[in-house]
Write a protein that holds these residues in place. Structure first.
Motif, PDB file in Angstrom:
ATOM      1  N   PHE A  31       0.280   7.402  14.130  1.00  0.00           N
ATOM      2  CA  PHE A  31       1.384   7.893  14.933  1.00  0.00           C
ATOM      3  C   PHE A  31       0.912   8.585  16.201  1.00  0.00           C
ATOM      4  O   PHE A  31      -0.191   9.141  16.260  1.00  0.00           O
ATOM      5  N   GLY A  32       1.794   8.571  17.202  1.00  0.00           N
ATOM      6  CA  GLY A  32       1.618   9.405  18.374  1.00  0.00           C
ATOM      7  C   GLY A  32       2.120  10.809  18.097  1.00  0.00           C
ATOM      8  O   GLY A  32       2.564  11.125  16.987  1.00  0.00           O
TER       9      GLY A  32
ATOM     10  N   LEU B  24      -4.924   6.380   2.584  1.00  0.00           N
ATOM     11  CA  LEU B  24      -4.249   5.093   2.383  1.00  0.00           C
ATOM     12  C   LEU B  24      -4.771   4.499   1.084  1.00  0.00           C
ATOM     13  O   LEU B  24      -5.997   4.417   0.889  1.00  0.00           O
TER      14      LEU B  24
ATOM     15  N   ASN C 217       0.836  -1.194   0.000  1.00  0.00           N
ATOM     16  CA  ASN C 217       0.000   0.000   0.000  1.00  0.00           C
ATOM     17  C   ASN C 217       0.872   1.245   0.000  1.00  0.00           C
ATOM     18  O   ASN C 217       2.104   1.169   0.108  1.00  0.00           O
TER      19      ASN C 217
ATOM     20  N   TYR D 195       5.766   0.412  16.359  1.00  0.00           N
ATOM     21  CA  TYR D 195       7.027   0.843  15.758  1.00  0.00           C
ATOM     22  C   TYR D 195       7.595   2.045  16.514  1.00  0.00           C
ATOM     23  O   TYR D 195       6.843   2.848  17.058  1.00  0.00           O
TER      24      TYR D 195
ATOM     25  N   ARG E 270       4.544   0.668   1.732  1.00  0.00           N
ATOM     26  CA  ARG E 270       4.807  -0.583   2.428  1.00  0.00           C
ATOM     27  C   ARG E 270       5.131  -1.616   1.364  1.00  0.00           C
ATOM     28  O   ARG E 270       4.251  -2.007   0.584  1.00  0.00           O
TER      29      ARG E 270
ATOM     30  N   GLN F  72       0.719   5.344   1.639  1.00  0.00           N
ATOM     31  CA  GLN F  72      -0.001   6.184   2.588  1.00  0.00           C
ATOM     32  C   GLN F  72       0.546   7.601   2.529  1.00  0.00           C
ATOM     33  O   GLN F  72       1.766   7.804   2.454  1.00  0.00           O
TER      34      GLN F  72
ATOM     35  N   GLN G  28       5.764  -7.023  16.054  1.00  0.00           N
ATOM     36  CA  GLN G  28       4.536  -7.478  15.388  1.00  0.00           C
ATOM     37  C   GLN G  28       3.606  -8.200  16.345  1.00  0.00           C
ATOM     38  O   GLN G  28       2.438  -8.417  16.022  1.00  0.00           O
TER      39      GLN G  28
ATOM     40  N   ALA H 246       0.867  -4.607  15.778  1.00  0.00           N
ATOM     41  CA  ALA H 246       2.190  -4.115  15.388  1.00  0.00           C
ATOM     42  C   ALA H 246       2.437  -2.709  15.913  1.00  0.00           C
ATOM     43  O   ALA H 246       1.567  -1.836  15.830  1.00  0.00           O
TER      44      ALA H 246
ATOM     45  N   GLN I  49      -4.549   1.099  -1.182  1.00  0.00           N
ATOM     46  CA  GLN I  49      -4.070  -0.277  -1.297  1.00  0.00           C
ATOM     47  C   GLN I  49      -3.537  -0.508  -2.714  1.00  0.00           C
ATOM     48  O   GLN I  49      -3.882   0.217  -3.645  1.00  0.00           O
TER      49      GLN I  49
ATOM     50  N   SER J 230       0.035  -0.135  13.690  1.00  0.00           N
ATOM     51  CA  SER J 230      -0.645  -0.346  12.406  1.00  0.00           C
ATOM     52  C   SER J 230      -1.798  -1.324  12.519  1.00  0.00           C
ATOM     53  O   SER J 230      -1.783  -2.272  13.302  1.00  0.00           O
TER      54      SER J 230
ATOM     55  N   ALA K 150      -3.906  -4.277  11.343  1.00  0.00           N
ATOM     56  CA  ALA K 150      -3.508  -5.513  10.675  1.00  0.00           C
ATOM     57  C   ALA K 150      -4.267  -5.738   9.368  1.00  0.00           C
ATOM     58  O   ALA K 150      -3.736  -6.293   8.414  1.00  0.00           O
ATOM     59  N   GLN K 151      -5.536  -5.310   9.318  1.00  0.00           N
ATOM     60  CA  GLN K 151      -6.349  -5.570   8.119  1.00  0.00           C
ATOM     61  C   GLN K 151      -5.946  -4.669   6.958  1.00  0.00           C
ATOM     62  O   GLN K 151      -5.833  -5.115   5.819  1.00  0.00           O
ATOM     63  N   THR K 152      -5.748  -3.393   7.240  1.00  0.00           N
ATOM     64  CA  THR K 152      -5.502  -2.442   6.155  1.00  0.00           C
ATOM     65  C   THR K 152      -4.024  -2.097   5.996  1.00  0.00           C
ATOM     66  O   THR K 152      -3.618  -1.612   4.950  1.00  0.00           O
ATOM     67  N   GLY K 153      -3.240  -2.308   7.039  1.00  0.00           N
ATOM     68  CA  GLY K 153      -1.841  -1.882   7.012  1.00  0.00           C
ATOM     69  C   GLY K 153      -1.663  -0.405   7.266  1.00  0.00           C
ATOM     70  O   GLY K 153      -0.553   0.114   7.145  1.00  0.00           O
ATOM     71  N   GLU K 154      -2.729   0.301   7.607  1.00  0.00           N
ATOM     72  CA  GLU K 154      -2.622   1.743   7.841  1.00  0.00           C
ATOM     73  C   GLU K 154      -1.839   2.008   9.124  1.00  0.00           C
ATOM     74  O   GLU K 154      -2.061   1.374  10.153  1.00  0.00           O
ATOM     75  N   LEU K 155      -0.947   2.984   9.050  1.00  0.00           N
ATOM     76  CA  LEU K 155      -0.075   3.340  10.160  1.00  0.00           C
ATOM     77  C   LEU K 155      -0.608   4.590  10.847  1.00  0.00           C
ATOM     78  O   LEU K 155      -1.000   5.550  10.181  1.00  0.00           O
TER      79      LEU K 155
ATOM     80  N   LEU L 208      13.626   3.904  10.973  1.00  0.00           N
ATOM     81  CA  LEU L 208      13.034   2.899  11.847  1.00  0.00           C
ATOM     82  C   LEU L 208      14.063   2.398  12.852  1.00  0.00           C
ATOM     83  O   LEU L 208      15.156   1.953  12.477  1.00  0.00           O
TER      84      LEU L 208
END
Lengths: 112, 112
Positions: free
Chosen positions: B103-104, A49, A32, B33, A93, A34, B50, B31, A51, B94, B96-101, B45
């Motif tokens: 942040f704090g 995002l 994907n 990071y 990603r 983002q 995970q 997950a 995909q 992130s 898990a389904q979409t992979g979208e990240l 990174l």
């Protein structure tokens, strides 16, 4: 090795202008892509995002497109406002990886 | 509200001291990071995890350590072995389904 490039590094536009931010990546095997916004001294805010199976995503005045074959994504901002001033980052990603690869960002200034 | 909380926002450290940055998320993400952001260098990174009780080194792990004893928490320790620790540190998680990240808000560490 995947590399992500954002050009230009900085952009200044007058309020009301429609604009396009560019993101290019070297390996088309991505899971994907983002787009994020970062205000000074703050964390990153997720904007859109996309995909790998999608061509574009829209949220309000923002539209992001993805062309995997050419390794390019664009973020279109319609009718820009001073509040849009921020740094915009894109990240990909890679397929099969948990590690996103970030561009260095484009710093956008929208002048009133 | 769901989100990622980082603390402290600002931290000052004397050379030779270890410091621990906190990261807590209530998004139920597996997950998590840690990234480091320096001017002109983009995001790099440090470590990622995970799943609980497991973590992997990122691109710049030397001088850092992490633990993942709970799903919600992923603290980062900056040790005295880190040669240039002054930076802006960002925690993320992130979906898990979409992979979208996500942040704090970040923690800024300054070594005096």
């Amino acid at each position: 090795k995947q590399e992500v490039t954002q050009i230009p590094a900085a952009l200044s536009v007058p309020e009301g202008e429609n604009l396009v931010l560019n993101c290019s990546f070297t390996d088309s095997a991505i899971y994907n892509l983002q787009w994020f916004r970062q205000d000074p001294g703050k964390g990153l805010t997720s904007l859109l995002l996309i995909q790998s199976s999608q061509r574009e995503q829209t949220s309000g005045r923002l539209n992001a497109s993805l062309d995997k074959s050419s390794g390019r994504s664009t973020l279109y901002i319609a009718a820009s406002q001073p509040g849009d001033s921020a740094t915009y980052l894109c990240a990909v990603r890679p397929g099969g990886s948990e590690k996103l690869v970030f561009g260095k960002g484009t710093k956008l200034t929208v002048n009133p | 509200d769901g989100g990622i909380t980082q603390s402290p926002k600002y931290l000052f450290r004397k050379e030779g001291q270890n410091v621990t940055l906190s990261c807590e998320q209530n998004l139920n993400h597996d997950a998590m990071y840690w990234y480091r952001q320096d001017p002109g260098q983009g995001l790099r990174l440090i470590y990622y995890s995970q799943i609980v009780n497991d973590f992997q080194k990122g691109d710049i792990a030397e001088g850092y350590s992490v633990s993942r004893e709970k799903k919600e928490s992923f603290p980062l320790t900056v040790t005295s072995a880190q040669k240039n620790p002054t930076a802006f540190y960002l925690c993320a998680s992130s979906n898990a389904q979409t992979g979208e990240l996500f942040f704090g808000e970040g923690s800024r560490l300054t070594v005096l």
